[in-house]
Design a protein around this motif. Structure first.
Motif, short mmCIF file in Angstrom:
data_model
loop_
_atom_site.label_atom_id
_atom_site.label_comp_id
_atom_site.label_asym_id
_atom_site.label_seq_id
_atom_site.Cartn_x
_atom_site.Cartn_y
_atom_site.Cartn_z
N UNK A 118 0.82 -1.21 0.00
CA UNK A 118 0.00 0.00 0.00
C UNK A 118 0.86 1.26 0.00
N UNK A 119 1.86 1.28 0.87
CA UNK A 119 2.74 2.44 0.94
C UNK A 119 3.47 2.68 -0.36
N UNK A 120 4.01 1.62 -0.95
CA UNK A 120 4.72 1.75 -2.21
C UNK A 120 3.80 2.20 -3.34
N UNK A 121 2.58 1.65 -3.37
CA UNK A 121 1.63 2.03 -4.43
C UNK A 121 1.25 3.50 -4.33
N UNK A 122 1.00 3.97 -3.12
CA UNK A 122 0.68 5.39 -2.92
C UNK A 122 1.86 6.26 -3.36
N UNK A 123 3.07 5.87 -3.01
CA UNK A 123 4.25 6.63 -3.41
C UNK A 123 4.41 6.69 -4.92
N UNK A 124 4.17 5.55 -5.59
CA UNK A 124 4.26 5.51 -7.05
C UNK A 124 3.18 6.38 -7.68
N UNK A 125 1.97 6.32 -7.12
CA UNK A 125 0.90 7.18 -7.62
C UNK A 125 1.24 8.65 -7.47
N UNK A 126 1.86 9.01 -6.34
CA UNK A 126 2.23 10.40 -6.11
C UNK A 126 3.34 10.84 -7.07
N UNK A 127 4.26 9.94 -7.37
CA UNK A 127 5.30 10.25 -8.36
C UNK A 127 4.65 10.57 -9.71
N UNK A 128 3.69 9.71 -10.10
CA UNK A 128 3.00 9.93 -11.37
C UNK A 128 2.24 11.23 -11.41
N UNK A 129 1.52 11.53 -10.32
CA UNK A 129 0.76 12.79 -10.25
C UNK A 129 1.69 13.99 -10.34
N UNK A 130 2.80 13.95 -9.60
CA UNK A 130 3.73 15.08 -9.61
C UNK A 130 4.39 15.26 -10.98
N UNK A 131 4.66 14.14 -11.67
CA UNK A 131 5.25 14.25 -13.01
C UNK A 131 4.28 14.95 -13.96
N UNK A 132 3.00 14.56 -13.90
CA UNK A 132 2.01 15.15 -14.80
C UNK A 132 1.76 16.61 -14.43
N UNK A 133 1.68 16.91 -13.13
CA UNK A 133 1.47 18.30 -12.71
C UNK A 133 2.68 19.16 -13.08
#
Length: 419
Positions: A41-56
């Motif tokens: 769960x922690x890793x998935x959330x971190x990966x999702x946040x990386x993706x969001x920050x890249x797009x933003x």
């Protein structure tokens, strides 16, 4: 104080993609999630946040230059420069009171949860700076440490209350189960925007105009597709910036990609939060019956919705136009133009995704925001001296995220009562 400040700066320097997974992992264990699922769960959330920050980041890199090109093309000349939230955030964290606010904000949140005064557990540490900005404003204006802390505490309480009140609409419209939005800027714009939007929705001739993405798609076919909307809005911004055909097409395709990719990044992050939400619900139901808990998150999650992103992007040229014609305004919109979609995060669900109503609402709110940002400029400039490099030609700085934020402006006025 220096040690505490060093600890806070070290944590913040790790970035959300590192610290958020750690927080999620600890929360998962507290709610009795298995070790394996807690790690995943922690890793998935971190990966999702990386993706969001890249797009933003891609969004900021595209909208920012287009907005700057508009400013240069139309010869806008205002004396207070919008320095953007990163500059004001840096000025906030440099204040001696800011580091103390981190544990105070956490403590206030825990106390409110313990007494059932809130349903929100605010894990969005990076946006604690909005509460700290209120505290720093109180401290700079009054030169009184305790008044500054009081401003920060009251701001935190309001954030918790607004997060709870807006959570049902956020969860229903964005599909973010168990989530509330605790970003101070989104909340500040919502406090004005939600009642203004309600009033606009009652105006004859406007109230029956449906302009949510689904309705647009039904009426206009392919033009209602999020990627096509992104392409058209991107081309529109580039044309206003005076770009050549190559740059227009590049900007348009970038916006189309952002509209398509960002919702998928949000879904990845939500996959990591689901086990925590389910475990938290089970634990709380056993202990408190039907009591529920929300995880307070960044308004970035809301930008995955086409209506929120489209509303924010359409507001860029509108904001520049208002700044030019508005009597009493001295703020030149600049760095925070790319973050307007965040300001729309809580307004859009209150309008059920109606882009037209949301744009009209934010047009009114941005008008007030420019006046507030102008009024906030002397204090913000004082906070930033020696910390932030001022843009060329700027006698003072302000911004939309804090200076034009109704919630922060209220605490500026409150602090001025004690000067």
């Amino acid at each position: 104080m220096n040690t505490l400040n060093d600890i806070v700066q070290t944590i913040l320097a790790m970035g959300p993609s590192v610290v958020l997974p750690i927080i999620i992992f600890i929360l998962a264990l507290c709610f009795r999630v298995s070790l394996k699922n807690a790690v995943v769960s922690g890793m998935t959330v971190g990966i999702g946040m990386i993706g969001i920050n890249l797009v933003i980041g891609l969004l900021t890199d595209s909208v920012g230059p287009a907005a700057q090109a508009m400013v240069a093309r139309f010869g806008l000349n205002l004396t207070i420069i919008d320095a953007g939230w990163p500059a004001v955030s840096a000025a906030t964290w440099a204040q001696p009171i800011a580091a103390v606010m981190i544990p105070i904000i956490l403590l206030v949140n825990i106390i409110m949860l313990a007494f059932n005064w809130t349903k929100t557990l605010n894990i969005d540490i990076w946006n604690y700076w909005h509460m700290s900005a209120a505290a720093a404003t109180g401290y700079v204006v009054t030169d009184n440490f305790f008044i500054g802390i009081l401003c920060g505490i009251l701001y935190t309480v309001i954030v918790q209350i607004v997060a709870d009140k807006t959570a049902p609409a956020v969860q229903k419209y964005y599909g973010l189960e168990g989530i509330s939005i605790t970003t101070g800027s989104a909340q500040g714009y919502a406090i004005l925007g939600i009642p203004i939007g309600w009033a606009i929705s009652k105006i004859p001739g406007i109230k029956n105009l449906d302009a949510d993405p689904e309705t647009i798609q039904k009426r206009f076919g392919i033009f209602g597709e999020p990627m096509i909307m992104g392409f058209l809005i991107g081309a529109f911004l580039a044309i206003l910036g005076g770009y050549d055909i190559t740059q227009i097409l590049q900007t348009a395709m970038t916006m189309a990609g952002i509209m398509f990719i960002l919702p998928r990044m949000v879904k990845i992050l939500m996959e990591g939060l689901i086990p925590i939400q389910e475990a938290a619900r089970d634990v709380l139901q056993k202990r408190y019956g039907d009591r529920e808990i929300y995880l307070g998150m960044d308004a970035a999650l809301a930008t995955g919705a086409p209506a929120a992103l489209a509303t924010g992007l359409l507001m860029v040229p509108i904001t520049l136009f208002i700044a030019v014609i508005l009597p009493g305004n001295r703020v030149l919109p600049f760095a925070d133009l790319a973050t307007i979609p965040f300001f729309a995060a809580l307004v859009v669900p209150s309008r059920k995704g109606n882009i037209l109503h949301s744009v009209l609402t934010l047009t009114v709110v941005i008008t007030f925001a420019l006046w507030m940002a102008t009024d906030y400029a002397p204090v913000m400039t004082e906070m930033a001296k020696g910390i932030v490099k001022f843009p060329d030609g700027a006698s003072q700085i302000s911004n939309f995220d804090t200076g034009g934020n109704f919630l922060n402006w209220i605490f500026l006025k409150l602090a001025q009562l004690f000067q």
